[in-house]
Design a protein around this motif. Structure first.
Motif, PDB file in Angstrom:
ATOM      1  N   UNK A 264      21.072  21.421   5.663  1.00 59.86           N
ATOM      2  CA  UNK A 264      21.404  20.019   5.385  1.00 59.86           C
ATOM      3  C   UNK A 264      21.311  19.124   6.596  1.00 59.86           C
ATOM      4  N   UNK A 265      20.735  19.634   7.693  1.00 61.93           N
ATOM      5  CA  UNK A 265      20.640  18.838   8.917  1.00 61.93           C
ATOM      6  C   UNK A 265      19.826  17.565   8.731  1.00 61.93           C
ATOM      7  N   UNK A 266      18.872  17.578   7.791  1.00 60.88           N
ATOM      8  CA  UNK A 266      18.042  16.389   7.605  1.00 60.88           C
ATOM      9  C   UNK A 266      18.885  15.182   7.225  1.00 60.88           C
ATOM     10  N   UNK A 267      20.013  15.390   6.539  1.00 68.15           N
ATOM     11  CA  UNK A 267      20.879  14.274   6.171  1.00 68.15           C
ATOM     12  C   UNK A 267      21.560  13.678   7.401  1.00 68.15           C
ATOM     13  N   UNK A 268      21.896  14.542   8.376  1.00 69.04           N
ATOM     14  CA  UNK A 268      22.505  14.047   9.615  1.00 69.04           C
ATOM     15  C   UNK A 268      21.534  13.140  10.363  1.00 69.04           C
TER      16      UNK A 268
ATOM     17  N   UNK B  73      12.146  26.581   4.921  1.00 68.58           N
ATOM     18  CA  UNK B  73      13.470  26.161   4.491  1.00 68.58           C
ATOM     19  C   UNK B  73      13.675  24.725   4.978  1.00 68.58           C
ATOM     20  N   UNK B  74      14.653  24.001   4.438  1.00 68.51           N
ATOM     21  CA  UNK B  74      14.899  22.636   4.933  1.00 68.51           C
ATOM     22  C   UNK B  74      15.165  22.570   6.427  1.00 68.51           C
ATOM     23  N   UNK B  75      15.832  23.599   6.991  1.00 68.06           N
ATOM     24  CA  UNK B  75      16.111  23.556   8.436  1.00 68.06           C
ATOM     25  C   UNK B  75      14.803  23.639   9.237  1.00 68.06           C
ATOM     26  N   UNK B  76      13.796  24.343   8.680  1.00 64.85           N
ATOM     27  CA  UNK B  76      12.488  24.381   9.339  1.00 64.85           C
ATOM     28  C   UNK B  76      11.859  22.988   9.338  1.00 64.85           C
ATOM     29  N   UNK B  77      11.930  22.331   8.181  1.00 67.29           N
ATOM     30  CA  UNK B  77      11.378  20.978   8.093  1.00 67.29           C
ATOM     31  C   UNK B  77      12.086  20.028   9.060  1.00 67.29           C
TER      32      UNK B  77
END
Length: 807
Positions: A75-79, A643-647
């Protein structure tokens, strides 16, 4: 008593103005001029505009999915979105503070009669029945009725489109938004605030706004296109990831994290969709504009419309007045030269003092005469004809001890015959860079038909601004043509331009020989550099002619005679000490009156536009490669490699972090039309090659397996990062030391994530397969070579097209 709806009766007003008590009563009763000041968006509007966006809504939905299935790293992309939004809000609030403080300085200060004395007030402090003074260059802030007039001529072209000035007499109406071109007078306010004729127009025009521009409309078109593609590609990907594999199941760990093929499918879908969204593009455009406003504000430059920054970046012709721009606004009376040897110079000086005293709102020439000619004689004024730029002369009729006398002062070519000795003498003097007026005696009252006998030449000295020459030199180096468009004598204008080294100054054009309806008018305007005796209407026609030839035109000026041209130009630039009318129609106001500020404004515009184009290239490359990968994955029904964290990691080190620095970098290249086409020409092929390279590595390392391992996913990440970092290098040109440091820092961050135990654990990476890493780097090298070839071929093709177009 005045009875208002729902209000107590108010004392009747008189035509001599209100008392302070009467004004306070009207203000308390809601009868003030409650039109908002020129301002940026409110704090609430800024926060809402940055938080409640379509992109943020999409990211919030995707984060909601990750919040359910976990883990938190995905969920880092939201940060990142939260940080970006906060940065955007802070920058726009800083810009708002700068704009609001400068807008207060620039605001018009109407003069109202209170307690029998004319005082300056804010426009919002004008109340119903106030008596307001008007002079040349003043703009009416409310509607009203004329109560007294002295040769009062009003231009209503900004409201009605009619360019001819209207002579106003007591009892005639005055409309808000109109401005005085000659004379003076007073009018009583009859409609204020939103009841005034031009209140709605004025409120919208006065508000600092993000009106449409090529840049913003281009980005909007791109985002709409991406949105339309996002839904079918995202839907197809979601279907392929969740439903094409009948064995997709979900498992819940002891810590509450959902695992198994079902969770991996959801994470892959979220990772693909997050990468497709150009989440930082719109934000960085706003930040670039806001920072531009702040930088220009530090130079005492008020940007009244954001697209003015963009427009100045595209400017290739600057039309400028002479007086107050190239020369200092103040003048000095150098000589009163009688044309008749028998004439009494002292008597002529006395006449000049009387003429200056008869003008309640003198222009700079008359102010210099007033300051030099001493105490005026006590001659009653029988008639007056105030100065206007269209007439180019003023005059007054006096009752003197010797009887009636009628005197005029103005342009020698207008007041005397073209072949007269007076005009020839004036031309010789003007060729030295001096301003020359003719003092003449009329045989009848000046407000009617009369003949003029030349009596003396009035010579005024003008000081050239010390920063004018470097400013003109800057524009020459930047391939921006400068044209001097002045109401002064052509020879005088040419002399000043020649001292400044302006090319073409040795061939001035007298605008009295030009007619906008002539077939060759536009060509003459295109070729010449210096124009004299230009009327306000001709200035506007010249700007329009240059625009018809494909030029982006900036007009600078400070007087009422520049208003029409300022309004017509692509970018109007007014001097802070100029007339209120000129400041109100200009997109940019130089509050310190320094023409030398203009190069900084142009450079800031080029920085903003050039860097936004670079940033757009990066973000659209990311969108294209994400859509390419998602499409391939969907059609072949394989697991998404990230995974989203990779993106999040890929987006941060290749585009996200670098774009913030590139968006604020200096650049001097003039912006050109075709933003969308140029951006897509790099982003689409670079994105396609990057996406296909990543998928090539994926299938090579997957080697027929059904489920990718962490080592497989890591190899695809390496290929995509290496390829897109190469795109970053191509976009970042020209290279300087800090760009090299920036790219090296991004490589360092990537290596830290790939090689350190903490980075590998946090981002789910595995570097234990040397063959996979080697495959990833080899594919990336081929992809980088292909992108470079495409870039070189495209650059040569563009250069050839540009050369063909220029020839």
């Amino acid at each position: 008593m005045v009875q208002q709806d729902g209000q107590a009766a108010l004392p009747e007003a008189s035509d001599v103005g209100l008392t302070s008590a009467q004004a306070a009563q009207r203000l308390a009763a809601g009868l003030g001029n409650d039109v908002p000041v020129r301002a940026s968006r409110t704090v609430g509007q800024i926060i809402r505009a940055n938080v409640f966006t379509r992109i943020n809504a999409m990211v919030a939905v995707l984060f909601g999915v990750i919040a359910v299935i976990g883990p938190v790293q995905d969920g880092l992309f939201a940060l990142v979105i939260v940080i970006n939004t906060l940065v955007g809000i802070v920058q726009e609030l800083r810009a708002k503070k700068t704009l609001d403080s400068l807008a207060i300085i620039n605001a018009a200060r109407p003069r109202v009669v209170r307690d029998g004395v004319a005082v300056e007030v804010r426009p919002q402090e004008v109340v119903l029945d106030d008596v307001i003074e008007l002079g040349s260059g003043d703009q009416a802030v409310v509607d009203g009725v004329v109560v007294s007039a002295s040769g009062l001529e009003v231009d209503e072209s900004l409201l009605t489109g009619e360019a001819d000035p209207v002579l106003k007499q007591p009892g005639d109406p005055i409309l808000s938004g109109s401005f005085v071109v000659a004379g003076s007078g007073r009018f009583r306010a009859t409609r204020v605030g939103r009841d005034a004729y031009a209140a709605r127009i004025t409120e919208e025009a006065s508000r600092f706004s993000l009106v449409r521009s090529e840049l913003r409309s281009g980005v909007d078109r791109i985002l709409r296109f991406i949105t339309w593609l996002l839904f079918p590609i995202g839907g197809l990907l979601l279907y392929s990831q969740l439903f094409l594999d009948a064995h997709v199941t979900a498992e819940v760990s002891a810590g509450g994290t959902i695992s198994g093929p079902f969770a991996d499918a959801l994470r892959g879908t979220v990772a693909a969709l997050v990468s497709m969204v150009p989440e930082g593009l719109v934000l960085l455009i706003s930040i670039a504009f806001a920072v531009g406003v702040i930088r220009l504000g530090r130079r005492r430059c008020l940007v009244q419309e954001l697209p003015a920054i963009e427009g100045l970046a595209r400017v290739d012709v600057v039309c400028t007045d002479k007086t107050g721009t190239l020369t200092e606004a103040g003048m000095r009376l150098a000589e009163v030269r009688p044309l008749d040897a028998a004439a009494d110079a002292d008597a002529l000086t006395e006449v000049l003092a009387a003429l200056a005293a008869a003008d309640p709102h003198p222009n700079p020439s008359m102010a210099a005469i007033r300051d030099s000619c001493g105490t005026p004689p006590d001659w009653p004024v029988a008639a007056v004809r105030p100065f206007s730029s269209a007439r180019r002369w003023s005059g007054a009729s006096f009752t003197t001890p010797q009887g009636k006398q009628h005197w005029v002062l103005g342009a020698p070519e207008v007041l005397a015959d073209a072949d007269s000795p007076a005009v020839a003498a004036a031309a010789r003097t003007a060729a030295q860079g001096l301003r020359v007026l003719l003092l003449g005696r009329a045989d009848a009252a000046v407000d009617g038909p009369h003949q003029v006998i030349p009596m003396a030449l009035v010579v005024l000295e003008q000081r050239v601004r010390p920063d004018s020459a470097p400013t003109l030199d800057y524009f020459a180096r930047q391939d921006v043509a400068v044209k001097v468009v002045s109401g002064d004598n052509a020879a005088s204008v040419a002399a000043v331009a020649h001292t400044l080294g302006l090319p073409g100054a040795d061939q001035p054009v007298d605008a009295r020989d030009l007619a906008p309806q002539d077939a060759d008018f536009a060509e003459k305007v295109e070729k010449a550099t210096v124009f004299g005796r230009v009327s306000p209407e001709q200035k506007r026609s010249m700007v329009a002619a240059l625009q018809q030839h494909g030029h982006t035109v900036a007009m600078t000026g400070d007087g009422v005679n520049d208003v029409l041209a300022l309004k017509e130009a692509d970018i109007g630039v007014a001097m802070g000490s100029g007339s209120p009318a000129a400041r109100s129609v200009a997109q940019i106001v130089l509050l310190d009156d320094r023409f030398a500020t203009l190069p900084h404004v142009v450079a800031e515009g080029r920085r903003v536009i050039g860097n936004i184009e670079r940033v757009a290239n990066l973000f659209l490359t990311k969108t294209v490669y994400s859509m390419t990968m998602a499409t391939v994955v969907s059609l072949l029904a394989v697991a998404y490699p990230f995974f989203p964290r990779h993106a999040t990691l890929i987006n941060a080190v290749t585009f996200g972090i670098p774009s913030f620095f590139l968006a604020l970098a200096p650049t001097t290249e003039r912006a050109r039309p075709g933003f969308v086409a140029r951006t897509l020409r790099l982003a689409v092929p670079a994105g396609l090659v990057s996406g296909l390279a990543a998928m090539t590595t994926y299938f090579l390392v997957l080697d027929g397996a059904d489920t990718p391992t962490l080592a497989d996913r890591t190899a695809v990440l390496i290929t995509l990062c290496a390829t897109t970092l190469w795109v970053l290098l191509l976009v970042a040109r020209p290279y300087v030391w800090w760009k090299a440091v920036l790219v090296a820092a991004m490589v360092g961050l990537l290596l830290a994530a790939l090689l350190t135990p903490v980075g590998q654990a946090f981002f789910a990476l595995d570097m234990s397969d040397p063959a996979a890493v080697g495959t990833a780097l080899a594919v990336a090298g081929v992809a980088a070579a292909i992108i470079t070839v495409i870039r070189v071929v495209d650059a040569r093709w563009l250069s050839r097209e540009r050369d063909t177009r220029d020839s």
